[in-house]
Write an enzyme that holds these catalytic residues in place. Structure first.
Site, PDB file in Angstrom:
ATOM      1  N   GLU A 196       0.992  -1.326   0.074  1.00  0.00           N
ATOM      2  CA  GLU A 196       0.059   0.124  -0.037  1.00  0.00           C
ATOM      3  C   GLU A 196       1.018   1.205   0.055  1.00  0.00           C
ATOM      4  O   GLU A 196       1.631   1.387   0.988  1.00  0.00           O
ATOM      5  CB  GLU A 196      -0.826   0.351   1.297  1.00  0.00           C
ATOM      6  CG  GLU A 196      -1.865   1.261   1.131  1.00  0.00           C
ATOM      7  CD  GLU A 196      -2.608   1.280   2.632  1.00  0.00           C
ATOM      8  OE1 GLU A 196      -2.440   0.345   3.355  1.00  0.00           O
ATOM      9  OE2 GLU A 196      -3.586   2.127   2.573  1.00  0.00           O
ATOM     10  N   LYS A 239       4.358   0.275   8.703  1.00  0.00           N
ATOM     11  CA  LYS A 239       4.614   1.579   7.874  1.00  0.00           C
ATOM     12  C   LYS A 239       3.883   2.705   9.010  1.00  0.00           C
ATOM     13  O   LYS A 239       4.365   3.740   8.978  1.00  0.00           O
ATOM     14  CB  LYS A 239       4.017   1.590   6.642  1.00  0.00           C
ATOM     15  CG  LYS A 239       4.922   0.926   5.658  1.00  0.00           C
ATOM     16  CD  LYS A 239       4.144   1.269   4.315  1.00  0.00           C
ATOM     17  CE  LYS A 239       3.883  -0.139   3.612  1.00  0.00           C
ATOM     18  NZ  LYS A 239       2.375   0.010   3.276  1.00  0.00           N
ATOM     19  N   ARG A 276       5.421 -12.881   9.250  1.00  0.00           N
ATOM     20  CA  ARG A 276       5.793 -11.753   9.420  1.00  0.00           C
ATOM     21  C   ARG A 276       7.153 -11.696   9.850  1.00  0.00           C
ATOM     22  O   ARG A 276       7.444 -12.668  10.683  1.00  0.00           O
ATOM     23  CB  ARG A 276       5.012 -10.977  10.118  1.00  0.00           C
ATOM     24  CG  ARG A 276       4.208  -9.818   9.682  1.00  0.00           C
ATOM     25  CD  ARG A 276       3.492  -9.088  10.687  1.00  0.00           C
ATOM     26  NE  ARG A 276       3.725  -7.501  10.350  1.00  0.00           N
ATOM     27  CZ  ARG A 276       3.109  -6.771   9.357  1.00  0.00           C
ATOM     28  NH1 ARG A 276       2.385  -7.324   8.761  1.00  0.00           N
ATOM     29  NH2 ARG A 276       3.417  -5.869   9.236  1.00  0.00           N
TER      30      ARG A 276
HETATM   31  P1  ATP Z   1       0.897  -1.333   7.210  1.00  0.00           P
HETATM   32  O1  ATP Z   1       1.576  -0.970   8.554  1.00  0.00           O
HETATM   33  O2  ATP Z   1       0.564   0.097   6.608  1.00  0.00           O
HETATM   34  O3  ATP Z   1      -0.115  -2.092   7.038  1.00  0.00           O
HETATM   35  P2  ATP Z   1       2.628  -3.127   6.060  1.00  0.00           P
HETATM   36  O4  ATP Z   1       3.909  -2.730   6.899  1.00  0.00           O
HETATM   37  O5  ATP Z   1       1.701  -3.993   6.606  1.00  0.00           O
HETATM   38  O6  ATP Z   1       1.979  -1.538   6.450  1.00  0.00           O
HETATM   39  P3  ATP Z   1       1.676  -3.483   3.355  1.00  0.00           P
HETATM   40  O7  ATP Z   1       1.969  -2.311   2.217  1.00  0.00           O
HETATM   41  O8  ATP Z   1       0.555  -3.790   3.900  1.00  0.00           O
HETATM   42  O9  ATP Z   1       2.719  -3.016   4.538  1.00  0.00           O
HETATM   43  O10 ATP Z   1       2.443  -4.800   2.886  1.00  0.00           O
HETATM   44  C1  ATP Z   1       2.987  -5.234   1.443  1.00  0.00           C
HETATM   45  C2  ATP Z   1       3.051  -6.505   1.340  1.00  0.00           C
HETATM   46  O11 ATP Z   1       4.364  -6.796   2.193  1.00  0.00           O
HETATM   47  C3  ATP Z   1       2.080  -7.504   2.106  1.00  0.00           C
HETATM   48  O12 ATP Z   1       1.973  -8.810   1.187  1.00  0.00           O
HETATM   49  C4  ATP Z   1       2.376  -7.832   3.317  1.00  0.00           C
HETATM   50  O13 ATP Z   1       1.946  -9.074   3.949  1.00  0.00           O
HETATM   51  C5  ATP Z   1       4.058  -7.790   3.346  1.00  0.00           C
HETATM   52  N1  ATP Z   1       4.699  -7.526   4.414  1.00  0.00           N
HETATM   53  C6  ATP Z   1       4.351  -6.472   5.337  1.00  0.00           C
HETATM   54  N2  ATP Z   1       5.149  -6.509   6.421  1.00  0.00           N
HETATM   55  C7  ATP Z   1       5.844  -7.505   6.428  1.00  0.00           C
HETATM   56  C8  ATP Z   1       6.769  -8.308   7.397  1.00  0.00           C
HETATM   57  N3  ATP Z   1       7.097  -7.429   8.475  1.00  0.00           N
HETATM   58  N4  ATP Z   1       7.407  -9.309   7.031  1.00  0.00           N
HETATM   59  C9  ATP Z   1       6.850  -9.842   5.951  1.00  0.00           C
HETATM   60  N5  ATP Z   1       6.241  -9.443   5.020  1.00  0.00           N
HETATM   61  C10 ATP Z   1       5.445  -8.321   5.333  1.00  0.00           C
HETATM   62 MG    MG Z   2      -0.609  -4.126   6.296  1.00  0.00          MG
END
Ligand code: ATP
Ligand code: MG
Length: 567
Positions: free
Chosen positions: A36, A272, A262
């Site tokens: 996102e 984020k 994660r």
């Molecule tokens: P937010 O805090 O805004 O939800 P986010 O860190 O979850 O942000 P996204 O943009 O929702 O980030 O994630 C993009 C992709 O990266 C998704 O497929 C998500 O599952 C993956 N992703 C996000 N954070 C992690 C993490 N800590 N480890 C592995 N994959 C991740």
């Molecule tokens: Mg997310």
């Protein structure tokens, strides 16, 4: 630290291989990375990026970059560009750049079909009321008074929503799921909400926006993604993902959602939204502050793409969430930088050395290897003179036999130069050591071939000539948080654990070659660690950020005082 064992196949690859064995056409394999654009990518994303793009390489399949841009309130173009920069920097190439917003029209048309089939209704209750009716995982929810709305009524209300005839928050379109499902997400989830906000791409075209669940699976379907990989928090969403797909699916690849753990890193946060808070409240200088776990922060800190990818690969893909020790990330940086970085001598906290038997106006130009790990790296000139700087903690007035650095009456070799012996010292008014008077052995020059040049002394010190040096600025870092898991206590704001002493800036004395250092180049400051020339460096003053020390000092110093800076 030992290298983790990297298994040849992860569980996602097993799933894909099973699908192929069952007859799925290999040519139809396709993946996507779906951020996102509401912030910069972080180390957790490296894992997701690495997983998807490495699958693409392994199966020779395309990988799309899809921006999940369904919430105009938080998203913007700056984040889109930063995300693209970061993925390119990691050296991965996406097949197509796509946006969930590309599909707003198609999603809208599918929503109309859902309504016509009696599978969606417009609810004008408040968010609070809807939440109250949801029930609990063990107690069924209550039907909304609008649940039995006729498709015609729902259709006209939904079209009015789209036409902007209703204020923000006044109504939502809900999917008719199952109000007694044990999966709370199935209890008539929201499909659309009214948001009278311009979108970074569709501008003012829409004032209703699809929810993530309605957009995600359908976007996967449109792009013919075969395996839609996401993190474990989406596991309960899988049922809804499939349910929605069943409605829209007509032909072609039906995407399959699978979840992996994660990546969490100790002493930091990987979300984020939380990172945004650090930026907004000026706990750090920006998204690319070298203390940030963002890809751009790590890059500015001196991490290489290879270090980050090796890290992600070594951590692997698992089904259970885990916290990886930050020291392991540092280990991966060291491994890569040791092979690649040029060595230089820099004295961070100087005391003066005067070699009493060295001729007054003599200046010598000596040669030294740029990188003993890389025979191609060549040699460079360093400058020796009667007056030098050495590191304050490399000298002690008195010390026991185990202290192999310089002490009164003791000998050390100056790296790529001579053996010196400390004879006496001078202190300043505060009682601190200012100058050490030494003698040198003129026949002991490294590489000169004399018997004395081969003579072994226990300690070798880095040094810088007082006649020819460049003053530089050095940023050194401690952990950004004092707590290994700053996020663990949901009741407490994670910013309470911020380490107020995470950045220490000093001047240092560097060998003259660093005058020409280019921004982005990473050096090994001998016996100190790895340092990158920062983007803010100018011709007048070079600034260096410490990437990591030469050895792991964190894990050994668990009991260290909280605010101390370890090198
Ligand atoms: P937010 O805090 O805004 O939800 P986010 O860190 O979850 O942000 P996204 O943009 O929702 O980030 O994630 C993009 C992709 O990266 C998704 O497929 C998500 O599952 C993956 N992703 C996000 N954070 C992690 C993490 N800590 N480890 C592995 N994959 C991740
Ligand atoms: Mg997310």
């Amino acid at each position: 630290m030992k290298r983790r064992k990297v298994s040849s196949k992860n569980f996602i690859e097993h799933i894909i291989d099973e699908d192929l064995e069952k007859g799925f056409d290999k040519k139809k394999l396709k993946f996507r990375f779906p951020p996102e654009p509401n912030g910069y990518l972080h180390i957790g994303h490296v894992k997701a990026i690495c997983l998807n793009f490495e699958l693409g390489k392994k199966y020779n399949a395309p990988v799309n970059l899809r921006f999940d841009d369904t919430n105009p309130v938080k998203e913007n173009k700056i984040f889109v560009e930063a995300i693209k920069d970061d993925i390119s920097w990691l050296q991965y190439k996406w097949e197509e750049e796509k946006y969930a917003s590309d599909y707003f029209q198609q999603l809208y048309l599918w929503a109309l079909e859902l309504i016509k089939k009696g599978k969606a209704y417009v609810d004008n209750q408040s968010t609070e009321q809807i939440a109250l009716q949801k029930g609990t995982p063990t107690r069924p929810g209550q039907n909304s008074p609008s649940r039995n709305q006729s498709p015609d009524k729902a259709l006209s209300l939904f079209i009015e929503m789209k036409e902007g005839k209703h204020p923000e928050g006044s109504m939502v379109l809900r999917f008719k799921g199952n109000m007694s499902s044990s999966n709370m997400l199935m209890r008539d989830p929201v499909l659309y909400r009214i948001l009278k906000k311009p979108h970074h791409r569709t501008k003012d075209k829409w004032c209703i926006y699809p929810m993530y669940d309605w957009a995600h699976g359908q976007s996967d379907y449109i792009e013919e993604i075969s395996h839609s990989l996401c993190t474990l928090e989406f596991l309960p969403h899988r049922e809804l993902y499939n349910e929605y797909l069943n409605f829209v699916y007509t032909k072609g690849t039906k995407p399959k959602q699978r979840e992996f753990s994660r990546l969490n890193l100790s002493y930091t946060v990987t979300s984020k939204r939380k990172l945004q808070k650090l930026v907004e409240n000026s706990f750090v200088e920006g998204w690319d502050d070298p203390r940030m776990p963002t890809i751009s922060g790590l890059r500015r800190r001196g991490y290489t793409p290879t270090a980050l990818i090796n890290f992600a690969k070594a951590v692997g893909v698992a089904k259970r969430d885990n916290v990886i020790d930050a020291s392991f990330l540092e280990f991966c940086a060291r491994e890569d930088l040791n092979k690649k970085s040029r060595r230089v001598m820099v004295v961070l906290d100087p005391i003066k050395v005067i070699i009493t038997n060295y001729p007054e106006n003599k200046n010598e130009t000596l040669l030294t290897e740029n990188n003993p790990e890389d025979s191609e790296a060549g040699e460079r000139e360093i400058h020796f003179s009667k007056e030098l700087f050495i590191e304050r903690n490399d000298f002690r007035e008195t010390a026991n036999r185990k202290f192999f650095r310089l002490k009164l009456g003791g000998e050390v070799r100056l790296k790529s130069a001579y053996i010196i012996k400390a004879q006496s010292l001078k202190k300043n008014d505060k009682g601190e050591i200012d100058t050490v008077y030494c003698t040198y052995d003129p026949l002991s020059l490294s590489g000169s071939g004399t018997e004395e040049s081969q003579r072994k002394v226990k300690g070798t010190l880095h040094w810088v000539s007082q006649k020819k040096y460049v003053k530089i600025k050095v940023n050194q870092y401690d952990r950004l948080f004092t707590n290994p898991n700053p996020d663990s206590d949901k009741e407490q704001d994670f910013t309470k654990h911020i380490n107020p002493h995470s950045l220490i800036t000093n001047n240092a004395f560097a060998e003259i070659s660093l005058k020409k250092a280019e921004r982005g180049t990473i050096f090994q400051f001998q016996r100190q660690g790895y340092f990158i020339c920062d983007k803010k460096s100018t011709d007048k003053i070079k600034i260096f950020n410490k990437t990591v020390s030469l050895r792991d000092t964190w894990t050994k110093n668990e009991a260290r005082p909280k605010n101390s800076l370890h090198q």
